[in-house]
Design a protein around this motif. Sequence first.
Motif, PDB file in Angstrom:
ATOM      1  N   ALA A 116      -5.928  18.928  16.927  1.00 48.03           N
ATOM      2  CA  ALA A 116      -4.762  19.784  15.743  1.00 48.03           C
ATOM      3  C   ALA A 116      -4.448  18.006  14.480  1.00 48.03           C
ATOM      4  N   ASN A 117      -4.060  17.041  14.722  1.00 46.61           N
ATOM      5  CA  ASN A 117      -3.613  16.259  14.400  1.00 46.61           C
ATOM      6  C   ASN A 117      -3.025  15.144  15.325  1.00 46.61           C
ATOM      7  N   ARG A 118      -2.715  13.856  14.470  1.00 49.12           N
ATOM      8  CA  ARG A 118      -2.716  13.078  15.024  1.00 49.12           C
ATOM      9  C   ARG A 118      -1.309  12.165  14.111  1.00 49.12           C
ATOM     10  N   SER A 119      -0.482  10.943  14.547  1.00 49.31           N
ATOM     11  CA  SER A 119       0.257  10.916  13.275  1.00 49.31           C
ATOM     12  C   SER A 119       0.571   9.414  13.301  1.00 49.31           C
ATOM     13  N   LEU A 120       0.558   8.385  11.875  1.00 56.72           N
ATOM     14  CA  LEU A 120       0.714   6.735  11.683  1.00 56.72           C
ATOM     15  C   LEU A 120       1.701   6.697  11.000  1.00 56.72           C
ATOM     16  N   GLN A 121       2.951   5.916  11.368  1.00 49.52           N
ATOM     17  CA  GLN A 121       3.873   5.217  10.674  1.00 49.52           C
ATOM     18  C   GLN A 121       3.145   3.834  10.590  1.00 49.52           C
ATOM     19  N   ILE A 122       3.573   3.816   8.311  1.00 49.35           N
ATOM     20  CA  ILE A 122       3.121   2.962   8.077  1.00 49.35           C
ATOM     21  C   ILE A 122       4.395   2.374   7.798  1.00 49.35           C
ATOM     22  N   GLY A 123       4.435   1.034   7.283  1.00 48.49           N
ATOM     23  CA  GLY A 123       5.514  -0.080   7.136  1.00 48.49           C
ATOM     24  C   GLY A 123       5.852   0.305   5.823  1.00 48.49           C
ATOM     25  N   ALA A 124       6.896  -0.369   4.851  1.00 49.57           N
ATOM     26  CA  ALA A 124       7.613   0.307   3.706  1.00 49.57           C
ATOM     27  C   ALA A 124       6.585  -0.638   2.941  1.00 49.57           C
ATOM     28  N   PRO A 125       5.347  -0.442   1.337  1.00 43.19           N
ATOM     29  CA  PRO A 125       4.669  -1.417   0.602  1.00 43.19           C
ATOM     30  C   PRO A 125       5.580  -2.086   0.243  1.00 43.19           C
ATOM     31  N   GLY A 126       4.888  -3.264   0.253  1.00 45.12           N
ATOM     32  CA  GLY A 126       4.648  -5.006  -0.398  1.00 45.12           C
ATOM     33  C   GLY A 126       5.366  -3.933  -2.359  1.00 45.12           C
ATOM     34  N   PRO A 127       5.414  -5.890  -3.188  1.00 44.61           N
ATOM     35  CA  PRO A 127       5.926  -5.162  -4.086  1.00 44.61           C
ATOM     36  C   PRO A 127       4.725  -4.915  -5.367  1.00 44.61           C
ATOM     37  N   ASP A 128       2.906  -5.730  -4.751  1.00 43.89           N
ATOM     38  CA  ASP A 128       2.307  -4.996  -5.132  1.00 43.89           C
ATOM     39  C   ASP A 128       2.003  -3.761  -4.512  1.00 43.89           C
TER      40      ASP A 128
END
Length: 274
Positions: free
Chosen positions: A212-224
Motif C-alpha cells: 500500500a505505501n511506504r513513507s520517507l522523511q526528508i530534511g529541510a531544503p537548503g537555500p537553493d
Amino acid sequence: MTVPDVDRVSFVKEWEDWHRAKEEVLAGPHGFLAITSLHWLTPEPSVFEDAPGAWSAGPAGVLVELPEGEELTLDGQVIRGRRHDFGVIAERDSLYVGWGDAVLEVAKRGGNDILRPRHPGSRLRTEFTYTPAYEPDPRWVVAGRFLPFAESRPVTVGAAVEGLEHVYDSPGEVEFELAGARHRLTAFNGRAPGGLMVLFTDRTSGVTTYAANRSLQIGAPGPDGRVTIDFNRAGNLPCAYTDLATCPLPPAGNRLPVAIEAGERIPLERGGRP
C-alpha cells in the motif's frame, strides 16, 4: 544528481540507530502494536470490552460516561465522575488517556472520531521480533531538488481503511534522478521543522515491500532548494502491521516506475521473509 561518497561504517551505524529507534516506538508498551481495537464513535453511547465506560461523539466532541469507581487520567489529571467531555478533537490529533496499564487513544481521522485502546499485553506487540529491511547501501542516497508551489495545495488521498480519505497540505514536489530518469513526488510537511515527507510505492511494492505505501522523511531544503533523499530510510507505516490503522495512501502520481530495493520490507506479521 549524485551525493558525495560516505564513510560506509558510519553510514551503516547511523541507519541501524534510526531503525532501532523506529522499532522501539512501534513496539513500545503503548506503541502501535499495542492497539487492540479500532472503534468508530457515534452519537449513540457504546460499550467496548477493552475500554471502560460508554463512549459517544457528536458535534460537541467526544464524551465518555464512566461507571462508579472507574477513573482515567489525562495530562496527569484524574478523571472521575459519571460524564467527561473531551471536546472537539482536531483532524489528525490524538489524546492519550491512561487507564491502568493501558492507554486509550481518542482521535479524529478522516473526519471521524475514534477510540483505539492500547494494551501492553497485546499479542501483536508481545510476539513482535523485528522488521525485515534491505541492507543499507549508500547508492540509494540521491540528491534532489524541492520545487515549491506558489501556495500550499490541499491534496486528498485514500486510506488503509476503505472509504476513508485524508486531506494534507502539500508545499510542493521533490524532483530527483534515478535509474537514468527524472522523477517527481508530491511532498507533504515532515516531522522536523521545515522538513518534508513523501508517501510512495514502487516496483517492489507488493513483492518485497508493503503493497500500500511506504513513507520517507526528508530534511529541510537548503537555500537553493537542494535536498538529500535517502531511500534506505523508507519506512513502513502502521498499516503494514495491523488492520487497526488508518494510514494515508500515496497521492496519485507517487508510484515510481523503478524498484527501490532499500528501506523496510514486508513485515513478518504480513507474511514477509526474514
